[in-house]
Design an enzyme around this catalytic site. Structure first.
Site, PDB file in Angstrom:
ATOM      1  N   GLU A 111       0.843  -1.205   0.000  1.00 48.04           N
ATOM      2  CA  GLU A 111       0.000   0.000   0.000  1.00 48.04           C
ATOM      3  C   GLU A 111       0.881   1.258   0.000  1.00 48.04           C
ATOM      4  OE1 GLU A 111      -4.013  -0.505   2.130  1.00 48.04           O
ATOM      5  OE2 GLU A 111      -2.633  -1.629   3.411  1.00 48.04           O
ATOM      6  N   GLU A 131      -3.209  -9.956   3.893  1.00 50.48           N
ATOM      7  CA  GLU A 131      -4.430  -9.604   4.639  1.00 50.48           C
ATOM      8  C   GLU A 131      -5.504 -10.666   4.460  1.00 50.48           C
ATOM      9  OE1 GLU A 131      -2.677  -7.535   2.775  1.00 50.48           O
ATOM     10  OE2 GLU A 131      -2.726  -5.490   3.541  1.00 50.48           O
TER      11      GLU A 131
HETATM   12  C1  1HE Z   1       6.664  -8.722  11.995  1.00 49.72           C
HETATM   13  C2  1HE Z   1       6.002  -8.539  10.766  1.00 49.72           C
HETATM   14  C3  1HE Z   1       4.773  -7.837  10.783  1.00 49.72           C
HETATM   15  C4  1HE Z   1       7.819  -9.636  10.385  1.00 49.72           C
HETATM   16  N1  1HE Z   1       4.318  -7.384  11.957  1.00 49.72           N
HETATM   17  N2  1HE Z   1       6.170  -8.250  13.135  1.00 49.72           N
HETATM   18  N3  1HE Z   1       2.073  -8.576   6.978  1.00 49.72           N
HETATM   19  C5  1HE Z   1       2.275  -9.887   6.892  1.00 49.72           C
HETATM   20  O1  1HE Z   1       1.397 -10.698   7.114  1.00 49.72           O
HETATM   21  C6  1HE Z   1       3.684 -10.312   6.562  1.00 49.72           C
HETATM   22  C7  1HE Z   1       4.290 -10.978   7.776  1.00 49.72           C
HETATM   23  N4  1HE Z   1       5.745 -11.192   7.624  1.00 49.72           N
HETATM   24  C8  1HE Z   1       6.268 -12.190   6.867  1.00 49.72           C
HETATM   25  O2  1HE Z   1       5.589 -12.893   6.127  1.00 49.72           O
HETATM   26  C9  1HE Z   1       7.751 -12.375   6.943  1.00 49.72           C
HETATM   27  O3  1HE Z   1       8.197 -11.802   8.180  1.00 49.72           O
HETATM   28  C10 1HE Z   1       8.556 -11.740   5.780  1.00 49.72           C
HETATM   29  C11 1HE Z   1       8.313 -12.552   4.498  1.00 49.72           C
HETATM   30  C12 1HE Z   1       8.203 -10.272   5.571  1.00 49.72           C
HETATM   31  C13 1HE Z   1      10.063 -11.793   6.133  1.00 49.72           C
HETATM   32  O4  1HE Z   1      10.427 -13.118   6.487  1.00 49.72           O
HETATM   33  P1  1HE Z   1      11.790 -13.369   7.285  1.00 49.72           P
HETATM   34  O5  1HE Z   1      11.948 -14.863   7.414  1.00 49.72           O
HETATM   35  O6  1HE Z   1      12.909 -12.595   6.678  1.00 49.72           O
HETATM   36  O7  1HE Z   1      11.560 -12.685   8.744  1.00 49.72           O
HETATM   37  P2  1HE Z   1      10.764 -13.260  10.005  1.00 49.72           P
HETATM   38  O8  1HE Z   1      11.626 -14.232  10.779  1.00 49.72           O
HETATM   39  O9  1HE Z   1       9.413 -13.751   9.624  1.00 49.72           O
HETATM   40  O10 1HE Z   1      10.525 -11.931  10.859  1.00 49.72           O
HETATM   41  C14 1HE Z   1      11.580 -11.301  11.599  1.00 49.72           C
HETATM   42  C15 1HE Z   1      10.944 -10.604  12.763  1.00 49.72           C
HETATM   43  O11 1HE Z   1      10.061  -9.580  12.264  1.00 49.72           O
HETATM   44  C16 1HE Z   1      10.056 -11.509  13.594  1.00 49.72           C
HETATM   45  O12 1HE Z   1      10.091 -11.016  14.929  1.00 49.72           O
HETATM   46  P3  1HE Z   1      11.052 -11.690  16.051  1.00 49.72           P
HETATM   47  O13 1HE Z   1      10.807 -10.867  17.255  1.00 49.72           O
HETATM   48  O14 1HE Z   1      10.600 -13.106  16.156  1.00 49.72           O
HETATM   49  O15 1HE Z   1      12.456 -11.584  15.503  1.00 49.72           O
HETATM   50  C17 1HE Z   1       8.677 -11.286  13.030  1.00 49.72           C
HETATM   51  O16 1HE Z   1       7.648 -11.566  13.962  1.00 49.72           O
HETATM   52  C18 1HE Z   1       8.734  -9.799  12.738  1.00 49.72           C
HETATM   53  N5  1HE Z   1       7.778  -9.395  11.709  1.00 49.72           N
HETATM   54  N6  1HE Z   1       6.733  -9.124   9.782  1.00 49.72           N
HETATM   55  C19 1HE Z   1       5.012  -7.608  13.093  1.00 49.72           C
HETATM   56  N7  1HE Z   1       4.089  -7.594   9.663  1.00 49.72           N
HETATM   57  C20 1HE Z   1      -3.261  -0.686   6.909  1.00 49.72           C
HETATM   58  S1  1HE Z   1      -3.705  -2.277   6.934  1.00 49.72           S
HETATM   59  C21 1HE Z   1      -2.396  -3.208   6.345  1.00 49.72           C
HETATM   60  C22 1HE Z   1      -2.641  -4.637   6.676  1.00 49.72           C
HETATM   61  C23 1HE Z   1      -1.412  -5.471   6.525  1.00 49.72           C
HETATM   62  O17 1HE Z   1      -0.350  -4.995   6.188  1.00 49.72           O
HETATM   63  S2  1HE Z   1      -1.637  -7.128   6.849  1.00 49.72           S
HETATM   64  C24 1HE Z   1      -0.166  -7.853   6.313  1.00 49.72           C
HETATM   65  C25 1HE Z   1       0.849  -7.947   7.425  1.00 49.72           C
END
Ligand code: 1HE
Length: 257
Positions: A111, A131
């Protein structure tokens, strides 16, 4: 403005704005969204174009899901509207913004990218709208801006099926205007920003503020708005100088590629 999760570097006429929360894949917390808004609201007047990129292996993982608490409907409405006003500041702020995309460009990250004026993706970029799988909906203007890039059907497919587009297919369907080798998106975006910064400010203003609105108007109104904008732009002394330079053989011709 005190910036915690964004770095701002002014390089001549270009502001390089970088999301700096790599440990959380640049997930957009409320604080980070406020900083995005603040940075684009307060760019120095010398800035003529901006680059938006992300620190680490990913451009942006979207909404910070750890902040997705039990909001009631009213709070949810205001949260989404807060995103809208921040991303409006990117789209309708003072200067054109070129997004440099790599790694995850997902959810709210997509977005944010779609609020920019030009998108450069490197070969590591991938595009998704998780989402749909998380049981939520877009809320940062994606329902308006993303169909304008790729069409309603493709966005519906992405959210219904969790489809992920790789960089090549993403460029093909319209997520990015440029595709470059891995690691070169920021450099290419900066090069484009320098080029954009050379334009007459009124031309850039017309492209940012008039063109998208004309595209939304019924044709008869659009033609009138276009005529008004054209008249204003061509009346500026800078436009006169540039046209004179071409007629006198002092300006570059359009080169065949
Ligand atoms: C996060 C987030 C997040 C990572 N919010 N903490 N977005 C999503 O559903 C995408 C979610 N994220 C992923 O699918 C993956 O993290 C990635 C593909 C982006 C990257 O993967 P990777 O293997 O490099 O990283 P990771 O091990 O998954 O994440 C590293 C850390 O970042 C980990 O935290 P940690 O404390 O365990 O190290 C994750 O929890 C954290 N992290 N993404 C919070 N999104 C206005 S409305 C909009 C609505 C949306 O955007 S919904 C889609 C949300």
């Amino acid at each position: 403005m005190n910036l915690k999760d964004i770095s701002l570097e002014i390089r001549g006429p270009v502001a390089v704005v970088r999301l700096c929360r790599p440990a959380k894949r640049n997930a957009l917390s409320d604080g980070l969204i406020a900083e995005v808004r603040g940075v684009f609201e307060n760019l120095p007047e010398t800035v003529r174009a901006a680059v938006l990129d992300g620190e680490g292996d990913h451009f942006c993982a979207g909404l910070d899901l750890s902040e997705l608490k039990d909001r009631n409907a009213g709070e949810g409405l205001h949260h989404s509207r807060m995103w809208h006003s921040a991303l409006e500041q990117v789209q309708y702020g003072p200067v054109p913004v070129i997004a440099a995309l790599h790694g995850a460009v997902v959810g709210g990250g997509l977005e944010l990218a779609s609020a920019c004026h030009i998108r450069v993706a490197d070969e590591s970029a991938f595009f998704a709208l998780p989402e749909g799988s998380r049981g939520i909906f877009v809320g940062g203007g994606g329902a308006v801006r993303i169909p304008r890039l790729i069409g309603v059907s493709r966005m519906t497919d992405m959210m219904l099926t969790g489809r992920v587009y790789n960089a090549q297919d993403g460029e093909r369907v319209g997520f990015a205007e440029y595709l470059v080798p891995k690691g070169q998106a920021s450099e290419k975006a900066f090069e484009l920003a320098l080029r954009v910064a050379e334009n007459a400010p009124l031309t850039n203003y017309a492209l940012m503020h008039a063109l998208p609105r004309i595209a939304e108007q019924p044709a008869d109104q659009g033609f009138l708005t276009e005529a008004l904008m054209a008249a204003i732009a061509q009346s500026a002394p800078e436009a006169k100088d540039r046209v004179r330079a071409f007629l006198e053989g002092r300006a570059a011709k359009v080169a065949k590629v």
